[in-house]
Design an enzyme around this catalytic site. Structure first.
Site, PDB file in Angstrom:
ATOM      1  N   HIS A  21      -7.487  -5.908   1.498  1.00  0.00           N
ATOM      2  CA  HIS A  21      -6.402  -4.910   1.351  1.00  0.00           C
ATOM      3  C   HIS A  21      -5.498  -5.709   2.555  1.00  0.00           C
ATOM      4  O   HIS A  21      -5.797  -5.123   3.638  1.00  0.00           O
ATOM      5  CB  HIS A  21      -6.772  -3.706   1.723  1.00  0.00           C
ATOM      6  CG  HIS A  21      -5.609  -2.595   1.655  1.00  0.00           C
ATOM      7  ND1 HIS A  21      -4.975  -2.568   0.214  1.00  0.00           N
ATOM      8  CD2 HIS A  21      -5.160  -1.696   2.292  1.00  0.00           C
ATOM      9  CE1 HIS A  21      -4.086  -1.401   0.536  1.00  0.00           C
ATOM     10  NE2 HIS A  21      -4.244  -0.911   1.741  1.00  0.00           N
ATOM     11  N   SER A  75       0.795  -1.279   0.033  1.00  0.00           N
ATOM     12  CA  SER A  75      -0.136   0.024   0.117  1.00  0.00           C
ATOM     13  C   SER A  75       1.100   1.235  -0.099  1.00  0.00           C
ATOM     14  O   SER A  75       1.656   1.483  -1.031  1.00  0.00           O
ATOM     15  CB  SER A  75      -1.097   0.022   1.285  1.00  0.00           C
ATOM     16  OG  SER A  75      -2.039   0.622   0.920  1.00  0.00           O
ATOM     17  N   TRP A  90     -10.526   0.092  -3.757  1.00  0.00           N
ATOM     18  CA  TRP A  90     -10.062   1.483  -3.539  1.00  0.00           C
ATOM     19  C   TRP A  90      -8.686   1.684  -4.321  1.00  0.00           C
ATOM     20  O   TRP A  90      -8.378   2.784  -4.738  1.00  0.00           O
ATOM     21  CB  TRP A  90      -9.905   1.387  -2.117  1.00  0.00           C
ATOM     22  CG  TRP A  90      -9.442   2.920  -1.380  1.00  0.00           C
ATOM     23  CD1 TRP A  90      -8.376   2.860  -0.818  1.00  0.00           C
ATOM     24  CD2 TRP A  90     -10.111   4.139  -1.540  1.00  0.00           C
ATOM     25  NE1 TRP A  90      -8.211   4.352  -0.257  1.00  0.00           N
ATOM     26  CE2 TRP A  90      -9.161   4.899  -0.814  1.00  0.00           C
ATOM     27  CE3 TRP A  90     -11.084   4.802  -2.234  1.00  0.00           C
ATOM     28  CZ2 TRP A  90      -9.475   6.626  -0.867  1.00  0.00           C
ATOM     29  CZ3 TRP A  90     -11.482   6.260  -2.190  1.00  0.00           C
ATOM     30  CH2 TRP A  90     -10.532   6.968  -1.537  1.00  0.00           C
ATOM     31  N   LYS A 131       3.980   2.130  -2.634  1.00  0.00           N
ATOM     32  CA  LYS A 131       4.101   3.341  -3.457  1.00  0.00           C
ATOM     33  C   LYS A 131       5.802   3.731  -3.299  1.00  0.00           C
ATOM     34  O   LYS A 131       6.315   3.893  -4.374  1.00  0.00           O
ATOM     35  CB  LYS A 131       3.330   4.596  -2.981  1.00  0.00           C
ATOM     36  CG  LYS A 131       1.973   4.160  -2.902  1.00  0.00           C
ATOM     37  CD  LYS A 131       0.891   5.494  -2.518  1.00  0.00           C
ATOM     38  CE  LYS A 131      -0.185   5.305  -1.737  1.00  0.00           C
ATOM     39  NZ  LYS A 131      -1.428   4.510  -2.112  1.00  0.00           N
TER      40      LYS A 131
HETATM   41  C1  GTR Z   1      -5.276   4.318   2.436  1.00  0.00           C
HETATM   42  C2  GTR Z   1      -4.642   5.096   1.396  1.00  0.00           C
HETATM   43  C3  GTR Z   1      -4.255   4.398   0.428  1.00  0.00           C
HETATM   44  C4  GTR Z   1      -3.147   3.433   1.054  1.00  0.00           C
HETATM   45  C5  GTR Z   1      -3.478   2.658   2.371  1.00  0.00           C
HETATM   46  C6  GTR Z   1      -2.672   1.901   2.963  1.00  0.00           C
HETATM   47  O1  GTR Z   1      -5.906   4.754   3.443  1.00  0.00           O
HETATM   48  O2  GTR Z   1      -5.946   5.770   0.915  1.00  0.00           O
HETATM   49  O3  GTR Z   1      -3.586   5.123  -0.618  1.00  0.00           O
HETATM   50  O4  GTR Z   1      -1.924   3.804   1.061  1.00  0.00           O
HETATM   51  O5  GTR Z   1      -4.236   3.602   3.156  1.00  0.00           O
HETATM   52  O6  GTR Z   1      -1.655   2.463   2.947  1.00  0.00           O
HETATM   53  O7  GTR Z   1      -2.961   0.989   3.503  1.00  0.00           O
END
Ligand code: GTR
Length: 389
Positions: free
Chosen positions: A365, A222, A313, A226
């Site tokens: 996620h 996540s 998402w 990036k």
């Molecule tokens: C979320 C965010 C994402 C992602 C995620 C994470 O809230 O919107 O971009 O980075 O967190 O890191 O789990």
């Protein structure tokens, strides 16, 4: 409040393919001056550097790589939950610049079986390392699977480089080592600092005789995914880059505006990206690049992108498309035969071809053992070991 904002934006985001704008993407092979890149040499000397510079100026900020000194202090920790099959070493990486110092702890678990040097996998973690180590049930950093597969499992907590917090992100290297970055509209921010941290871990790997740094992977989930892509695009010492469910600002194409958008991410996480990135809120089509060009900047080194079905998402399809588009550079400039499917099937699947790999798995996620299994299988293939079953 942050949680409410986030939950609200997740509910109101677009998840309808019919509402995704028709994609007009910047050409991978045409330079900002309008010249078509025809060969590897021009890609490496002109196009790739100008792309990485554009990502730095407009999105992730500069990635300063100058410091006066780097020192490593190692300590072997004998009592730990994985002692049956691994050796735990805690390394304090001390980096000094202009009389100031930042110390970053990197935790390493190396296999007890076999002889080094071992290949290494580094996880950029926004979760507390001590919690991950002490809870054997947690799969986020799957020490057992990684070390039993013959890899060194390494991890650092981004909090020691730049805290993952809107009000405190500048407390790490942006105060101690690179304060001037805070004044720049294209200055380093959170994600860039985390990538910088991974590069310092690589500085350590390069001189540890137990580690074969020519077989190295940087992994992030996540927000960490990036940062991993940004690290892989800048630092050619990494053989493989893994980006797990990195979504917006990671592997997903920004122009699709599916799930999280540039405006949402800049609103909820303003400290992740450079200030210039705000100009693209609601104006993704104005970006001088899209995320497939970040992945292509890693070529010819390996890239693996992973998505989860319940993680709309992060736009699984947009993550795959990026990889598929980036494969053109591997094929046309590095003569790799890459065979990734044209169509995207929204069911669990796994593809790897040449230096590129992808999976979509069932579930939410998170970074779990199933992801690690795929990552390690892919690394085995890249590093020429027989695939494990
Ligand atoms: C979320 C965010 C994402 C992602 C995620 C994470 O809230 O919107 O971009 O980075 O967190 O890191 O789990």
């Amino acid at each position: 409040l942050l949680y409410c904002l986030q939950a609200h934006s997740q509910q109101t985001a677009n998840y309808d393919e019919n509402l995704v704008p028709k994609l007009v993407l910047p050409d991978l092979f045409v330079t900002y001056e309008g010249n078509r890149i025809q060969n590897t040499e021009d890609w490496e000397s002109i196009r790739r550097p100008e792309l990485v510079q554009a990502f730095a100026d407009e999105m992730y900020g500069q990635l300063p790589n100058d410091f006066d000194e780097i020192a490593f202090q190692e300590e072997v920790i004998t009592t730990h939950p994985y002692a049956d099959f691994s050796i735990y070493k805690l390394v304090q990486i001390g980096v000094s610049r202009n009389g100031n110092k930042q110390t970053i702890p990197v935790h390493l678990f190396s296999p007890k079986v076999g002889h080094g040097p071992f290949p290494v996998v580094l996880l950029i973690s926004h979760r507390k390392v001590e919690d991950l180590i002490n809870n054997k049930e947690d799969q986020f950093f799957d020490i057992q699977q990684i070390t039993q597969s013959g890899y060194v499992a390494a991890i650092f907590d981004v909090a020691y480089v730049s805290p993952d917090d809107k009000d405190r992100f500048a407390e790490g290297i942006l105060t101690t080592l690179y304060p001037e970055q805070m004044q720049l509209p294209n200055g380093m921010r959170g994600l860039g600092a985390w990538a910088w941290g991974a590069m310092r871990a690589m500085d350590y790997f390069e001189q540890d005789p137990l580690i074969d740094h020519s077989k190295s992977a940087v992994v992030g989930h996540s927000r960490g995914g990036k940062a991993a892509l940004w690290c892989g695009a800048n630092d050619t010492r990494w053989s493989l880059t893994y980006s797990n469910e990195s979504g917006c600002g990671g592997a997903a194409l920004s122009r699709r505006k599916f799930g999280e958008t540039v405006e949402r991410i800049n609103t909820v996480f303003p400290y992740w990206f450079t200030d210039n990135f705000d100009a693209y809120n609601g104006k993704e089509e104005k970006l001088p690049f899209d995320q497939h060009q970040l992945i292509a900047s890693i070529a010819p080194r390996g890239v693996y992108i992973a998505s989860a079905m319940e993680d709309l998402w992060a736009d699984p399809r947009g993550e795959y498309l990026s990889l598929k588009l980036a494969s053109q550079v591997y094929q046309q400039l590095y003569d790799e035969k890459i065979d990734l499917p044209e169509d995207y099937v929204f069911a669990p699947h796994f593809h790897h071809s040449g230096s590129l790999g992808y999976h979509l798995r069932a579930g939410q996620h998170n970074l779990i053992s199933e992801d690690w299994k795929r990552f390690l299988d892919f690394a085995d293939l890249q590093f020429g070991k027989p695939i494990r079953h």
